[in-house]
Motif scaffolding. Sequence first.
Motif: not given
Length: 309
Positions: A147, A150-151, A159, A164, A234, A237-238, A243
Amino acid sequence: MTAGIRDVNAFDDLPPVRPAPTLAAMLARDPLAVGACLWLLVVATALLAGQTFLADDAVRINLVARNLAPFQFDANWLNWLGTDSLGRSLVARLSAGAGTALAIAFAAVGASLILGTGLGLVAGYFGGFAGNLILRIADMILGFPTLLLALVVLYIFGPNIFNLIVVLAVTRVPAYIRVTNAEVIEIRERLFVDAARALGAGHARIVFAHILPIVAPTLLTLASLNLAMVMLIEAGLSFLGLGIQPPSISWGLMVAQGRSHLAQAWWLTCMPGLAIMLTTMAFNLIANWYRIAGDPQQRWRLAGSEASK
């Protein structure tokens, strides 16, 4: 001569050989897996309906019908799960969000499965410098929390759906490399591989015709588990805003948008949250069923009482 005939006839006393149970028969003996398949069928139907018939309803604003409570069966059946703060139907938006969630999950897991399996086959079968390099790169990726990585990547590059999918795929690759490498190291020492090599089979034929089919069930089980994990990441993140971005629709984004209305309209967050929970649980149940069904030593648990006799 009579003794020989007697010996041949003795085989008539042996019990008949029963055919191996099919996947459908083994699935029918696992009620949880059947329920998971039925739920995924519902999600797939909602996905097709959302892309074909409900695309306009998912974004149509109706301020007169804003924040309608669910399970009120009025003239508009699209509102039976309620509406959001702009009067948009949750049924239509959940259907549209299913397409986004499953598309990202399958794209990311498919890409990581292909790339990770290929690199794992190279590392496990050939070894050497190339194998060590592949494993060290996998260790480097595993050293970063998924995570957090990904951030950082989405904050730097923006984004969007492509970024993604790429970051989710890259973070899943090391798992396939590790699993494939471990399986191949053990399988390549078996006698049937030596026999194929002695008969003149090339490396490509040995890897793809003899080794990969044995590794495939384990990889497919891992892929099923990763589908659930990728969907959760996902959605997270959204929810954090890195996301899926409006006007696109995703279950995690719907949870984030309904957070400020939680006290007055709980269904805005609970409905997409429930969809995320049930879908990820379904993938986990199917992965657990396939792990048993694909293992010859555990398959008897799903084969029924007749096969165990």
